[in-house]
Structure formats: structure tokens, C-alpha cells
Design an enzyme around this catalytic site. Structure first.
Site, PDB file in Angstrom:
ATOM      1  N   HIS A   1      -1.895   9.929   4.925  1.00 30.51           N
ATOM      2  CA  HIS A   1      -0.810  10.437   4.052  1.00 30.51           C
ATOM      3  C   HIS A   1      -1.290  11.475   2.900  1.00 30.51           C
ATOM      4  O   HIS A   1      -0.734  12.756   2.828  1.00 30.51           O
ATOM      5  CB  HIS A   1      -0.081   9.502   3.107  1.00 30.51           C
ATOM      6  CG  HIS A   1       0.831   8.627   3.797  1.00 30.51           C
ATOM      7  ND1 HIS A   1       1.657   8.816   4.770  1.00 30.51           N
ATOM      8  CD2 HIS A   1       0.994   7.115   4.032  1.00 30.51           C
ATOM      9  CE1 HIS A   1       2.323   7.643   5.511  1.00 30.51           C
ATOM     10  NE2 HIS A   1       1.901   6.824   4.886  1.00 30.51           N
TER      11      HIS A   1
ATOM     12  N   GLU B   1       3.809   8.802   8.876  1.00 33.59           N
ATOM     13  CA  GLU B   1       3.299   7.645   9.112  1.00 33.59           C
ATOM     14  C   GLU B   1       2.365   7.614  10.277  1.00 33.59           C
ATOM     15  O   GLU B   1       1.578   6.627  10.426  1.00 33.59           O
ATOM     16  CB  GLU B   1       4.255   6.506   9.430  1.00 33.59           C
ATOM     17  CG  GLU B   1       5.414   6.556   8.120  1.00 33.59           C
ATOM     18  CD  GLU B   1       4.836   6.228   7.063  1.00 33.59           C
ATOM     19  OE1 GLU B   1       3.843   5.544   6.969  1.00 33.59           O
ATOM     20  OE2 GLU B   1       5.454   6.443   5.761  1.00 33.59           O
TER      21      GLU B   1
ATOM     22  N   ALA C   1       0.770  -1.073  -0.205  1.00 33.35           N
ATOM     23  CA  ALA C   1      -0.038  -0.080  -0.084  1.00 33.35           C
ATOM     24  C   ALA C   1       0.676   1.329   0.130  1.00 33.35           C
ATOM     25  O   ALA C   1       1.798   1.330   0.604  1.00 33.35           O
ATOM     26  CB  ALA C   1      -0.975  -0.258   1.132  1.00 33.35           C
TER      27      ALA C   1
ATOM     28  N   TYR D   1       7.856   4.201  11.275  1.00 35.53           N
ATOM     29  CA  TYR D   1       6.972   3.486  11.815  1.00 35.53           C
ATOM     30  C   TYR D   1       6.936   3.224  13.189  1.00 35.53           C
ATOM     31  O   TYR D   1       5.971   3.339  13.814  1.00 35.53           O
ATOM     32  CB  TYR D   1       6.822   2.265  11.060  1.00 35.53           C
ATOM     33  CG  TYR D   1       6.960   2.323   9.664  1.00 35.53           C
ATOM     34  CD1 TYR D   1       5.643   2.950   8.988  1.00 35.53           C
ATOM     35  CD2 TYR D   1       7.670   1.871   8.570  1.00 35.53           C
ATOM     36  CE1 TYR D   1       5.518   2.997   7.627  1.00 35.53           C
ATOM     37  CE2 TYR D   1       7.538   2.059   7.312  1.00 35.53           C
ATOM     38  CZ  TYR D   1       6.444   2.641   6.974  1.00 35.53           C
ATOM     39  OH  TYR D   1       6.551   2.899   5.579  1.00 35.53           O
TER      40      TYR D   1
HETATM   41  O1  X8Z Z   1       4.231   0.285   4.994  1.00 36.19           O
HETATM   42  C1  X8Z Z   1       3.285   0.629   5.551  1.00 36.19           C
HETATM   43  C2  X8Z Z   1       2.172   1.330   4.892  1.00 36.19           C
HETATM   44  C3  X8Z Z   1       2.488   2.116   3.953  1.00 36.19           C
HETATM   45  S1  X8Z Z   1       3.638   3.448   4.338  1.00 36.19           S
HETATM   46  C4  X8Z Z   1       1.130   0.324   4.639  1.00 36.19           C
HETATM   47  N1  X8Z Z   1       3.376   0.367   6.991  1.00 36.19           N
HETATM   48  C5  X8Z Z   1       4.513  -0.367   7.604  1.00 36.19           C
HETATM   49  C6  X8Z Z   1       4.540  -1.972   6.882  1.00 36.19           C
HETATM   50  O2  X8Z Z   1       3.419  -2.523   6.190  1.00 36.19           O
HETATM   51  O3  X8Z Z   1       5.334  -2.621   7.287  1.00 36.19           O
HETATM   52  C7  X8Z Z   1       2.390   0.673   8.017  1.00 36.19           C
HETATM   53  C8  X8Z Z   1       2.675   0.033   9.153  1.00 36.19           C
HETATM   54  C9  X8Z Z   1       4.244  -0.222   9.163  1.00 36.19           C
HETATM   55 ZN    ZN Z   2       2.587   5.077   5.303  1.00 38.48          ZN
END
Ligand code: X8Z
Ligand code: ZN
Length: 618
Positions: free
Chosen positions: A391, A415, A358, A525
Site C-alpha cells: 500500500h 490490496e 493492520a 480482497y
Molecule cells: O485487512 C486486511 C489488511 C489490511 S488492508 C491487513 N486484509 C484482509 C483481512 O485481514 O481481513 C488482508 C487480507 C484480508
Molecule cells: Zn490492505
């Protein structure tokens, strides 16, 4: 994500491309840069301002071209689009490295605060700088595209011939309770990363050389210099935050291991030691919410499941996004533009390879905002949609900032915004929007808090360890000869999990996590998982909520929305502590908001662990 770092190469500046949003900023001025490029004594303040303005215009123009190429590549992965993506990345990196180098010439010039900040960002807001040598830059751009392609095209094929993509495999991991199947999927997905190893190794050499050319000791120092403080002070700050939350994580780990032991038996999950990583309901054991039914408290389960509620009310992918949008508009934000709906990708196409991870995009640095996501109709993805829209709403809020400041206060802020909003998806909110009939009473709060902790608290050590690994790789402390061993050493140290099948240096398990081949820094994150609880607590205060913070929803509260917007529209124009203070009144990141939120759960977990006579730790 927002643009991820992608541009691969890097520039986090607003060149962002996609995916997760990249960022930059920082004001930790790297004095060494001046030593690398002779500081010319005959440059004036006006020369510096002219340079900054021209650099900003050049980067802004280039970002449009780069964003489009990257969008097309990520939506249609072929040899041709990979090559177009590499070509534009090459150009972006060459430009940003040239500008970063030139910026050093003005290091000693007296400047007003705004221009000083812009100049500093020009010098240090890169994610993957290449060496100045055009051949090496081209090589790096090629590697970046190849790594992204290997991840995006990755599939695991079962013996019966069915080949599944990462989101499909993840859905299976969330549902299945068959340890053998889970082990097969876990190991199978990791095979996609093996061919990444030599590419990643070379990428590290090239980007480290680029970082050194810019006056940084290595890429680790460059990445850590983007937080308005000295790089080592930032590392210390992370240790402090982790120290605050580790006791809570330890209690959760202990409880979950005990319940999994009861479910699967001593042979699969021993009562002591690390938890096998394939049994936590997630491909990377990073969020554990999908195993909630296995560990739910017997007498405090709220008795509903958002995945089932979405199905019952006939939500499709589009409706899920509309519902998330309506949360933001309830806070006073404008609706998303029509182009968001016509240009976003919500459903995995059947006929081509796309990067499913995503991401949220801002194609024109103004209104052409979009998400790209292979949505599964689950509670998890309902939350991720809020994350992505966070975002997009941030991007639109800072669209009137100068190009260099079109970013979040630090990358953790970007984030944290959608997640902050998603913390307001409470039972009361679900009832307000017609998904849930009856709000469970307070006696079910432990169940709700446990579900939330499985995602948010379990994530904390994972959010930290990825860059602990990468920073050591960049600094040379971890060498290619022990990439995988060092990865599992850190997984053990921080998370207390272990690989369910033997690993060796023929494997490259870090590559099976999107952000490693994608070059998206990950500490953001971890920060976001602290910050979102600070934001939530403060916005609930603004909204005048009197109850426990875990039951507060800011849905429909325009005062809270206005306060949030006040911070978002600042972009990265000010050091992040100032932005933080706009919402929270404090300039420090502080995990006490996490501890307050989960306080009743912490007491309950400790009681359970004591009662069951569990030996905690690993
Ligand atoms: O990569 C993401 C988002 C997009 S910035 C879906 N996240 C990290 C992951 O999936 O590893 C959100 C939480 C942590
Ligand atoms: Zn994100």
C-alpha cells in the site's frame, strides 16, 4: 489496509484515511443523479472544470486534517479522540456529499476524458454518504466513531482474569489444538460485537438515505458502481471469477475436512457437511495456513516454518519491516523515508487502546507514509507487513497524480500489490536473505503449495461472502431480524463452514470482523486474491523466470519492478482494465493464473480425496 474507508464516512476519495486504503473511482456513470439534482442547462464546460478544480483542492486540504485526526484516534482510542474523529468525519462527509450533489449539475456537459473521470469520481467515490441533513450527518459520524471504538477496544477476558486483544486471541487460535479452548475464544471474541448491532442497523438506514440522495438505488449500488462498469455487470463478473476457482476450493475443503476429522474425530469434525469454524486456525476461518502442520503431506513437507526461522535469526518487529522494505528496494523502489520509521506503529502499546488491525497510511498524500500494526513475530505477520508496504509503495508511486487520482486502479489493486510481492517469498528467496540454509527440492513442492493454498484459496469464498452479505443488507433483502442467520447462511453457502456454538439474533457476528464496523468494503480482497496471481505470473515472465510459477521469485529484478511501477504510478487516472494491461497485457481479470499456480496441488488433492474415498461437498 490503506485508508480505509474511513473517513468514515466516507469518502473514499483520497481522503482516505487509513486503514486499508480506501478507494473510489469508477466510471459507471449514474445517470439517475441528474434526475435528482436538476441538470442546469446553462453551465458551460469551463464552469465544470472550475468546479472540479475547486472541489479537488478543497478535498485535498480537508484530507490532511482528516488523516491526522484519524491517525491520532486509531493510535489512542479515548472519548476525546473519538469525538475529534467524529467531528472531522462529519465535515468530510458533508463536504463530499455536497460536492457529489453539485457534480451532478454538470452531468450533461461535454468534458475531456480526464475531467469526465474526475467528475464521475466526485459523484460516486463515497463509501458511506450521509443524508444532506446536518443532524443526520452528525449522527452518522458519531455512529462510525462508536463502532470503530467498540472494535478497537474489544477484548475477551478468561475466567482467570486475563484479558486479551484481537491479535493476542488470534495468535492463540493459530497455535492451540484444543477444541474447547478454541471454541471459548471463538465465542468470546464475538461478544464484543453484540452492542454494535443497533448502531450498525442505524448506520445502514442513514447511509442508504445518503446514497439515494445521490441518485443510487441504495448503498449496494453505490459500492458496486466503483469498478468502471455497471453495478450489475460487476456482480456478474464476481460470479464468473468465483465459478473459475470454486472447484479448486472444493478440493481443498474436502481434503482439509478429512484431515481434521482424522485429527479431532467424528464428534468434533464430521466426515461430511460443513467444517466447524473454530478449527481452521483463524478467528474468522478466512486463512487456514496456521493449521498446515495438521494437514501437511507426509512425504512432501518442506520441513521448515518461517515463524521458527524468524525466531532463530532473532528478527524483531523492526527487522521484519526492514526485511520487507528491502524486497521493494531490490525491485528499484526508493527506500522508505525516515519519517516512516519514526512515525509508524509496529508494536502493540501496553498502556492504551489502539486499532490493532493492520493499516497503511499516507498522511500528506505525498511522502508521509506509515503503517500501524500490532506485529506478532510470525510468518503470517511477515506476509502482512509486505501487504501493508505494498500500500505504501503504491501511495508513493502515484503521489504526482492529481488528488482525485491518488488511488489504485480499483480497490482490488491496492490490496494486491504487497501480496504479489509476498508470493515471491519462496524457499530460494529465504535462502538468499539468510533465513533458510537449504532449499528443499522439487519433491516438496506439494507441501509448499498446500501451505499457500490454505491461505490464498481458502480465502476466496470468505473474500466474496462478506459483501454478498452487506450488499443484501443495504438493498433490504436481508433485514435486521435476520442479520445473523443470513450471515451464517452465506458462510455455509460459500465457505462450507458452520458456527461451533448456537447462534441467535442476539448475536451480531459480522461485527466481529474489523471491516464491518470499520466500513471497509471487502470485495477488494477477493479481487486482490485473483489479481495477485495474474501480476505474479506476468512479472515472472518479465523477469525471464523459466521454472514453475510457484517457485518464481522476482526478488532483485529491476525490470519486473519497473513494469510494476509503471502501473502503480498511474494511480486511478485510467479505467482499471488499462492499468491491468500495463502489467499483464490483458484487460480482463482472470482466475486462470490461480488455477495454473495451484495445478499440481489440485491434481494431488483430488487423488488424496479419491484415495481416502471422501465424499466432497457439504
Ligand atoms: O485487512 C486486511 C489488511 C489490511 S488492508 C491487513 N486484509 C484482509 C483481512 O485481514 O481481513 C488482508 C487480507 C484480508
Ligand atoms: Zn490492505
Amino acid at each position: 489496509m490503506l485508508r480505509p474507508a474511513k473517513l468514515a464516512l466516507g469518502v473514499a476519495l483520497a481522503l482516505g484515511l487509513s486503514a486499508c486504503q480506501d478507494e473510489q473511482h469508477s466510471v459507471a456513470v449514474n445517470k439517475d443523479v441528474a434526475a435528482v439534482t436538476a441538470v442546469s442547462s446553462n453551465v458551460s464546460t469551463q464552469d465544470a472544470i472550475d468546479f472540479i478544480n475547486q472541489a479537488e483542492a478543497e478535498l485535498a486540504a480537508l484530507s490532511l486534517e482528516a488523516n491526522r485526526a484519524e491517525w491520532i484516534y486509531s493510535n489512542f482510542i479515548t472519548e476525546d479522540t473519538a469525538s475529534l474523529s467524529a467531528a472531522v468525519n462529519e465535515k468530510v462527509t458533508a463536504t463530499s456529499v455536497r460536492l457529489a450533489t453539485e457534480a451532478a449539475k454538470f452531468a450533461e456537459v461535454e468534458l475531456d476524458a480526464v475531467n469526465a473521470r474526475k467528475l464521475n469520481m466526485l459523484r460516486s467515490a463515497l463509501v458511506l454518504p450521509s443524508p444532506l441533513d446536518p443532524a443526520k450527518n452528525a449522527e452518522l459520524a458519531g455512529i462510525v466513531a462508536q463502532l470503530n471504538g467498540l472494535y478497537g477496544k474489544g477484548k475477551y477476558c478468561f475466567a482467570d482474569g486475563r484479558c486479551l486483544t484481537q491479535p493476542e486471541l488470534s495468535a492463540l487460535m493459530a497455535e492451540s489444538r484444543d477444541p474447547e479452548l478454541l471454541k471459548e475464544i471463538w465465542a468470546g471474541w464475538r461478544d464484543i460485537a453484540k452492542p454494535m448491532r443497533p448502531l450498525f442497523e442505524r448506520e445502514v438506514v442513514l447511509a442508504n438515505e445518503g446514497a439515494k440522495d445521490l441518485g443510487f438505488a441504495n448503498l449496494s449500488e453505490l459500492w458496486r458502481s466503483q469498478y468502471d462498469m455497471a453495478p450489475d455487470a460487476f456482480s456478474t463478473e464476481l460470479d464468473r471469477l468465483w465459478g473459475q476457482v470454486k472447484p479448486l476450493y472444493d478440493s481443498l475443503h474436502c481434503y482439509v475436512r478429512g484431515e481434521l476429522n482424522a485429527q479431532y474425530g467424528d464428534d468434533v469434525v464430521p466426515r461430511t457437511g460443513p467444517i466447524p469454524a473454530h478449527l481452521l486456525g483463524n478467528m474468522w476461518a478466512q486463512q487456514w495456513g496456521t493449521i498446515y502442520p495438521l494437514v501437511a503431506p507426509k512425504d512432501a513437507d518442506p520441513g521448515y516454518d518461517v515463524t521458527a526461522l524468524l525466531a532463530k535469526q532473532g528478527y524483531d518487529e523492526h527487522k521484519m519491516v526492514q526485511q520487507a522494505e528491502s524486497f521493494f528496494t531490490s525491485l528499484g523502489f526508493d527506500k522508505l523515508p525516515d519519517t516512516f520509521w519514526s512515525r509508524s506503529l509496529f508494536v502493540q502499546p501496553k498502556d492504551r487502546d489502539v486499532v490493532c488491525h493492520a493499516s497503511a497510511w499516507d498522511l500528506d498524500n505525498a511522502d508521509d507514509i506509515r503503517i500501524k500494526m500490532c506485529i506478532q513475530k510470525t510468518a503470517e505477520d511477515f506476509t502482512v507487513i509486505h501487504h501493508e508496504l505494498g500500500h505504501n509503495f503504491y501511495q508513493r508511486a502515484y503521489k504526482n497524480q492529481p488528488f482525485i487520482f491518488k488511488n489504485s486502479a480499483n480497490d482490488g489493486f491496492h490490496e494486491a500489490i504487497g501480496d504479489t510481492v509476498a508470493l515471491s517469498i519462496t524457499p530460494k528467496y529465504l535462502q538468499q536473505i539468510g533465513l533458510l540454509d537449504t532449499v528443499p527440492d522439487a519433491s516438496k513442492d506439494i507441501g509448499l503449495l498446500l501451505k499457500q493454498a490454505l491461505d490464498k484459496v481458502a480465502f476466496l469464498p470468505f473474500g466474496l461472502m462478506i459483501d454478498q452479505w452487506r450488499w443484501k443488507v443495504f438493498s433490504g433483502e436481508i433485514t435486521p431480524a435476520n442479520y445473523n442467520q443470513a450471515w451464517w447462511d452465506l458462510r455455509l453457502k460459500y465457505q462450507g463452514v458452520m458456527a461451533p456454538v448456537a447462534r441467535s439474533e442476539a448475536d451480531f457476528d459480522p461485527g466481529a470482523k474489523y471491516h464491518v464496523p470499520g466500513n471497509v468494503p471487502y470485495t477488494r480482497y477477493f479481487l486482490a486474491h485473483i489479481l495477485q496471481f495474474q501480476f505474479h505470473r506476468s512479472l515472472c515472465d518479465v523477469a525471464g523466470d523459466q521454472g514453475p510459477v510457484h517457485r518464481c521469485s522476482i526478488y532483485g529484478n529491476q525490470e519486473a519492478g519497473a513494469k510494476l511501477n509503471q502501473m502503480l504510478e498511474m494511480g486511478s487516472s485510467k479505467p482499471w482494465p488499462e492499468a491491468l494491461a500495463v502489467v499483464t497485457g490483458k484487460q480482463e481479470m482472470d482466475a486462470s493464473a490461480v488455477l495454473d499456480y495451484f495445478a499440481p496441488l489440485k491434481t494431488w488433492l483430488d487423488e488424496q480425496n479419491t484415495h481416502a474415498n471422501r465424499q466432497c461437498g457439504w
